[in-house]
Design a protein around this motif. Structure first.
Motif, PDB file in Angstrom:
ATOM      1  N   GLN A 164       0.820  -1.200   0.000  1.00  0.00           N
ATOM      2  CA  GLN A 164       0.000   0.000   0.000  1.00  0.00           C
ATOM      3  C   GLN A 164       0.863   1.262   0.000  1.00  0.00           C
ATOM      4  N   GLU A 165       1.960   1.209   0.725  1.00  0.00           N
ATOM      5  CA  GLU A 165       2.841   2.369   0.797  1.00  0.00           C
ATOM      6  C   GLU A 165       3.607   2.604  -0.502  1.00  0.00           C
ATOM      7  N   ASN A 166       3.930   1.538  -1.205  1.00  0.00           N
ATOM      8  CA  ASN A 166       4.794   1.665  -2.386  1.00  0.00           C
ATOM      9  C   ASN A 166       4.078   1.501  -3.719  1.00  0.00           C
ATOM     10  N   ASN A 167       3.000   0.717  -3.748  1.00  0.00           N
ATOM     11  CA  ASN A 167       2.264   0.493  -5.007  1.00  0.00           C
ATOM     12  C   ASN A 167       0.779   0.339  -4.694  1.00  0.00           C
ATOM     13  N   SER A 168       0.159   1.435  -4.369  1.00  0.00           N
ATOM     14  CA  SER A 168      -1.207   1.394  -3.835  1.00  0.00           C
ATOM     15  C   SER A 168      -2.272   0.972  -4.851  1.00  0.00           C
ATOM     16  N   ARG A 169      -1.942   0.962  -6.146  1.00  0.00           N
ATOM     17  CA  ARG A 169      -2.968   0.657  -7.156  1.00  0.00           C
ATOM     18  C   ARG A 169      -2.999  -0.807  -7.573  1.00  0.00           C
ATOM     19  N   THR A 170      -2.197  -1.643  -6.930  1.00  0.00           N
ATOM     20  CA  THR A 170      -2.127  -3.048  -7.339  1.00  0.00           C
ATOM     21  C   THR A 170      -2.341  -3.980  -6.151  1.00  0.00           C
ATOM     22  N   GLU A 171      -2.602  -5.245  -6.461  1.00  0.00           N
ATOM     23  CA  GLU A 171      -2.766  -6.279  -5.436  1.00  0.00           C
ATOM     24  C   GLU A 171      -1.868  -7.467  -5.741  1.00  0.00           C
ATOM     25  N   ILE A 172      -1.543  -8.253  -4.655  1.00  0.00           N
ATOM     26  CA  ILE A 172      -0.679  -9.414  -4.809  1.00  0.00           C
ATOM     27  C   ILE A 172      -1.217 -10.578  -3.995  1.00  0.00           C
ATOM     28  N   SER A 173      -0.706 -11.790  -4.280  1.00  0.00           N
ATOM     29  CA  SER A 173      -1.044 -12.982  -3.508  1.00  0.00           C
ATOM     30  C   SER A 173       0.248 -13.770  -3.292  1.00  0.00           C
ATOM     31  N   ILE A 174       0.629 -13.998  -2.018  1.00  0.00           N
ATOM     32  CA  ILE A 174       1.904 -14.647  -1.728  1.00  0.00           C
ATOM     33  C   ILE A 174       1.738 -15.734  -0.671  1.00  0.00           C
ATOM     34  N   SER A 175       2.830 -16.454  -0.407  1.00  0.00           N
ATOM     35  CA  SER A 175       2.816 -17.560   0.556  1.00  0.00           C
ATOM     36  C   SER A 175       2.524 -17.065   1.960  1.00  0.00           C
ATOM     37  N   PRO A 176       1.717 -17.807   2.731  1.00  0.00           N
ATOM     38  CA  PRO A 176       1.441 -17.429   4.126  1.00  0.00           C
ATOM     39  C   PRO A 176       2.687 -17.388   5.003  1.00  0.00           C
ATOM     40  N   LEU A 177       3.736 -18.126   4.630  1.00  0.00           N
ATOM     41  CA  LEU A 177       4.949 -18.155   5.432  1.00  0.00           C
ATOM     42  C   LEU A 177       5.913 -17.015   5.096  1.00  0.00           C
ATOM     43  N   TRP A 178       5.477 -16.095   4.260  1.00  0.00           N
ATOM     44  CA  TRP A 178       6.307 -14.933   3.910  1.00  0.00           C
ATOM     45  C   TRP A 178       6.723 -14.157   5.150  1.00  0.00           C
ATOM     46  N   TYR A 179       5.818 -14.037   6.116  1.00  0.00           N
ATOM     47  CA  TYR A 179       6.095 -13.273   7.340  1.00  0.00           C
ATOM     48  C   TYR A 179       7.314 -13.817   8.067  1.00  0.00           C
ATOM     49  N   HIS A 180       7.416 -15.167   8.174  1.00  0.00           N
ATOM     50  CA  HIS A 180       8.504 -15.789   8.919  1.00  0.00           C
ATOM     51  C   HIS A 180       9.771 -15.978   8.081  1.00  0.00           C
ATOM     52  N   LYS A 181       9.610 -16.211   6.796  1.00  0.00           N
ATOM     53  CA  LYS A 181      10.784 -16.487   5.965  1.00  0.00           C
ATOM     54  C   LYS A 181      11.416 -15.237   5.377  1.00  0.00           C
ATOM     55  N   VAL A 182      10.592 -14.195   5.205  1.00  0.00           N
ATOM     56  CA  VAL A 182      11.088 -12.996   4.521  1.00  0.00           C
ATOM     57  C   VAL A 182      11.037 -11.766   5.414  1.00  0.00           C
ATOM     58  N   TYR A 183       9.841 -11.426   5.875  1.00  0.00           N
ATOM     59  CA  TYR A 183       9.658 -10.144   6.564  1.00  0.00           C
ATOM     60  C   TYR A 183      10.503  -9.989   7.825  1.00  0.00           C
ATOM     61  N   LYS A 184      10.440 -10.960   8.730  1.00  0.00           N
ATOM     62  CA  LYS A 184      11.119 -10.774  10.011  1.00  0.00           C
ATOM     63  C   LYS A 184      12.640 -10.749   9.862  1.00  0.00           C
ATOM     64  N   HIS A 185      13.132 -11.295   8.752  1.00  0.00           N
ATOM     65  CA  HIS A 185      14.571 -11.273   8.506  1.00  0.00           C
ATOM     66  C   HIS A 185      15.027 -10.018   7.748  1.00  0.00           C
ATOM     67  N   GLY A 186      14.093  -9.085   7.530  1.00  0.00           N
ATOM     68  CA  GLY A 186      14.451  -7.819   6.895  1.00  0.00           C
ATOM     69  C   GLY A 186      14.732  -7.925   5.414  1.00  0.00           C
ATOM     70  N   LEU A 187      14.142  -8.942   4.765  1.00  0.00           N
ATOM     71  CA  LEU A 187      14.410  -9.163   3.337  1.00  0.00           C
ATOM     72  C   LEU A 187      13.235  -8.771   2.452  1.00  0.00           C
ATOM     73  N   HIS A 188      12.271  -8.058   2.987  1.00  0.00           N
ATOM     74  CA  HIS A 188      10.997  -7.846   2.291  1.00  0.00           C
ATOM     75  C   HIS A 188      11.000  -6.739   1.250  1.00  0.00           C
ATOM     76  N   GLY A 189      11.895  -5.782   1.362  1.00  0.00           N
ATOM     77  CA  GLY A 189      11.906  -4.669   0.410  1.00  0.00           C
ATOM     78  C   GLY A 189      13.312  -4.348  -0.044  1.00  0.00           C
ATOM     79  N   VAL A 190      13.497  -4.194  -1.362  1.00  0.00           N
ATOM     80  CA  VAL A 190      14.836  -3.928  -1.895  1.00  0.00           C
ATOM     81  C   VAL A 190      14.736  -2.974  -3.079  1.00  0.00           C
ATOM     82  N   GLN A 191      15.766  -2.168  -3.286  1.00  0.00           N
ATOM     83  CA  GLN A 191      15.816  -1.263  -4.434  1.00  0.00           C
ATOM     84  C   GLN A 191      16.379  -2.008  -5.648  1.00  0.00           C
ATOM     85  N   TYR A 192      15.692  -1.857  -6.792  1.00  0.00           N
ATOM     86  CA  TYR A 192      16.189  -2.434  -8.040  1.00  0.00           C
ATOM     87  C   TYR A 192      15.869  -1.482  -9.183  1.00  0.00           C
TER      88      TYR A 192
END
Length: 251
Positions: free
Chosen positions: A126-154
């Motif tokens: 919502q903060e970065n791309n408010s006009r779109t929607e996504i669907s991802i794995s339920p384990l994203w929170y534990h495998k990606v987010y809490k380890h600080g890997l959720h957002g990157v510049q490219y």
């Protein structure tokens, strides 16, 4: 099982003691012609909570203890403690068993993770791309987010990291640089592009923090770089680490 050689295996030791306590009680009861209610009637804490308590049986057990010496009577009385231990062990085992309500509340990682994934990924998107929607794995929170890997510049834009798979590379691990293969989402003008098989290099500055129920208070802080080429991701994250160190020294 040698307890002294396996002292760290707490659950196995407890189970072994539970089994031995059952055998001891059964043997003692058979030898004296008792059943469980006699020992319960002799123990103050047990008889308060059990409908097997009988004043008469308690008095009969007292007569038996009077007929033996002090150490023998104490051994007889300790049967009540063994019964307490068995009841406590069974209660813990049932409480933590798979399928019970308490077990599911504590260990249903998939359900908890799905809820947190939905909230945190939606917040990021919502903060970065408010006009779109996504669907991802339920384990994203534990495998990606809490380890600080959720957002990157490219390519100069914030990208959402959908999934990561660790790749151990010794020469980078020696420099404390973690490497993952990642799938990221890149958005431009409302159009989403999924980029798979990307190299994600990262340097952890601080670990994540959780509260007493396992909810992430603050995800891990990392210096990140992503690229289709490992060497490019490695070079970029190394340069950013250097700039960060210099910035810290000058501040």
């Amino acid at each position: 099982m040698n307890i002294y050689k396996n002292i760290t295996r707490k659950e196995e030791i407890e189970y072994k003691f539970y089994q031995q306590a059952r055998k001891t009680i059964q043997s003692m009861a058979e030898n004296f012609g008792f059943d469980m209610s006699y020992f319960i009637s002799d123990n103050y804490e047990l008889r308060k909570k059990s409908n097997l308590y009988s004043k008469e049986k308690g008095q009969e057990l007292v007569k038996v203890k009077d007929a033996i010496d002090y150490n023998g009577s104490q051994a007889m009385h300790s049967i009540g403690h063994l019964i307490s231990n068995i009841k406590s062990y069974r209660s813990r085992s049932i409480k933590n068993s798979i399928g019970t309500e308490d077990y599911m509340k504590k260990f249903d990682l998939y359900k908890v993770s799905a809820d947190r994934t939905k909230k945190m990924s939606a917040h990021w998107w919502q903060e970065n791309n408010s006009r779109t929607e996504i669907s991802i794995s339920p384990l994203w929170y534990h495998k990606v987010y809490k380890h600080g890997l959720h957002g990157v510049q490219y390519k100069g834009r914030p990208c959402f990291v959908m999934s990561v798979t660790p790749h151990k590379i010794r020469r980078l691990a020696e420099d404390n640089i973690d490497v993952h293969k990642a799938t990221i989402l890149h958005s431009h003008g409302g159009d989403i592009t999924m980029l798979e098989d990307m190299w994600l290099a990262s340097f952890k500055q601080s670990d994540y923090e959780v509260d007493n129920v396992g909810k992430v208070i603050r995800p891990s802080e990392r210096i990140l770089s992503v690229s289709p080429e490992l060497r490019r991701a490695e070079t970029n994250v190394s340069q950013r680490i250097g700039k960060n160190v210099i910035g810290s020294l000058l501040s």
